[in-house]
Design an enzyme around this catalytic site. Sequence first.
Site, mmCIF file in Angstrom:
data_model
loop_
_atom_site.group_PDB
_atom_site.id
_atom_site.type_symbol
_atom_site.label_atom_id
_atom_site.label_comp_id
_atom_site.label_asym_id
_atom_site.label_seq_id
_atom_site.Cartn_x
_atom_site.Cartn_y
_atom_site.Cartn_z
ATOM 1 N N HIS A 297 43.048 21.071 -1.963
ATOM 2 C CA HIS A 297 43.785 21.302 -2.953
ATOM 3 C C HIS A 297 44.934 20.274 -3.231
ATOM 4 O O HIS A 297 45.521 20.290 -2.637
ATOM 5 C CB HIS A 297 43.803 22.566 -3.174
ATOM 6 C CG HIS A 297 43.962 23.472 -4.757
ATOM 7 N ND1 HIS A 297 45.341 22.722 -5.783
ATOM 8 C CD2 HIS A 297 42.961 23.210 -6.287
ATOM 9 C CE1 HIS A 297 44.709 23.539 -7.213
ATOM 10 N NE2 HIS A 297 43.365 23.827 -7.134
ATOM 11 N N ASP B 238 36.067 27.055 -5.194
ATOM 12 C CA ASP B 238 34.915 26.731 -4.872
ATOM 13 C C ASP B 238 33.963 26.918 -4.044
ATOM 14 O O ASP B 238 32.775 26.942 -4.015
ATOM 15 C CB ASP B 238 34.957 24.899 -5.318
ATOM 16 C CG ASP B 238 35.277 24.678 -7.220
ATOM 17 O OD1 ASP B 238 36.083 24.053 -7.062
ATOM 18 O OD2 ASP B 238 34.139 24.856 -7.641
#
Length: 414
Positions: free
Chosen positions: A290, A341
């Site tokens: 991320h 996700d």
Amino acid sequence: MPATATDPKDQPKGGQATGAAGAGQSTAKEGLQDVIAGRTAICHVFGGDKEKNYPGRLIYRGYDIDDLAQHATFEEVVHLLWHDDLPTRSQLDQVKQQLGQNRALPSEVIDLMRRFPKDATPMDVIRSVVSTLGLFDPEGAVDTTEANHNKALRLTAQMPTIVTTWHRLRQGKDPIQAKPSQSTAEAFLYMLNGEEPTDVAERTLDVALILHADHEFNASTFAARVTAATLSDMHSAVTSAVGALIGPLHGGANEGVIHMLQEIGEPEKVEPFILDKLKGRGARIMGFGHRVYRGTDPRAQYLREMSRQLGERQKDLKFWTMSRNIEEIMWREKTIHANVDFYSASTYWALGLPTDLFTPIFAVSRIAGWTAHILEQYSDNRIIRPLAEYAGPWQRSYVPIEQREQTAQEGKKS
Ligand code: SDX
């Protein structure tokens, strides 16, 4: 003779003032990493710290995602994002009623969808239909604050209808209308499957919608704000966001995760598969890493637990077990955490949702954040127009085409 472009050597050190790249002194922030590109009161992502083992944190208007995931509904979060606080009972009833009453798509739009290629991806359909809805919206050309709030509400109500209508049309089935009293999660599952969802399925999807509702200046939200900052309309700004979300580095990752799990196939193949993947230069395992979270993504824990619970209920923990193994390998090999996700993939799989609807579900949720940010941008706006660091040639004189042609011919002969 206009002033000639100055040579980088004449630039002030670093070239920041003019965006010129001083020789070897790049000041460009690739991907705008760590650049604070604006202000928002809607959401904040606390990145956490890997070395100190500080977890990431996420707040929507000051409320922690932990509290919202455990105690709120998606409709409460929609109100929070748009109106800066959790709703009273009457405000919640109102937002639920307004969403329920605005789920339908104009018949002309459905007729148009019937003409789309049956193999069109759901995300491409969302992009096309959001843009088309702008043509049919009764306030499409009105840019008052009230009209923009109304458009935000209609788009948020219609997003689940776009996804489920397309899924049914592409199978040759007629669309199903939601019941006005249904929550977003309930309506989505009902319009998709034609039957009332179980309480577990509805609450699982409701929590997933809460977790995905906003995330500060992520790529799709920032794309929406850049468009809104030109004072373009709500539908254009949301269309920009959808286009950004289609990219596999952003929204498409959860579909990539389920395809990876299917490709691996069996738990015993996980380790060799991942280690082999990681050998590739620039390899990226979908669902990990991320830009902001250096600690854990606080959303992942809820999706991991929901994936486990659904797997246990269905006595099929294979994908969950494989996912846990991948998580351990990625931490051992790359000290990288799973992001939102990674476990949404096995959670949606366990809900029996088609894999190419995984990213559209992200849009069904993030439409609330996108529209909140668009409304905020409109409320205190300056056009978003950064500098670029110029890295091209500086001083070139025009050469007549005859001479260029001659040079090219000579080049061919040598
Ligand atoms: C979302 O911004 C948001 O808030 C997004 C989101 C939201 O809610 O809106 O949180 C939703 O988009 C989550 C991210 C979904 N995407 C993926 O899962 C795709 C895989 N992830 C990567 O592509 C990557 O981690 C990004 C895109 C998420 C972040 O990219 P960065 O910040 O540009 O990081 P990077 O690609 O430069 O990686 C830095 C290093 C790399 O070193 P190099 O190989 O370049 O030397 O970290 C490693 C990598 O080694 N790394 C990974 C990795 N992600 C980073 N290694 C393996 N697999 C990965 N997935």
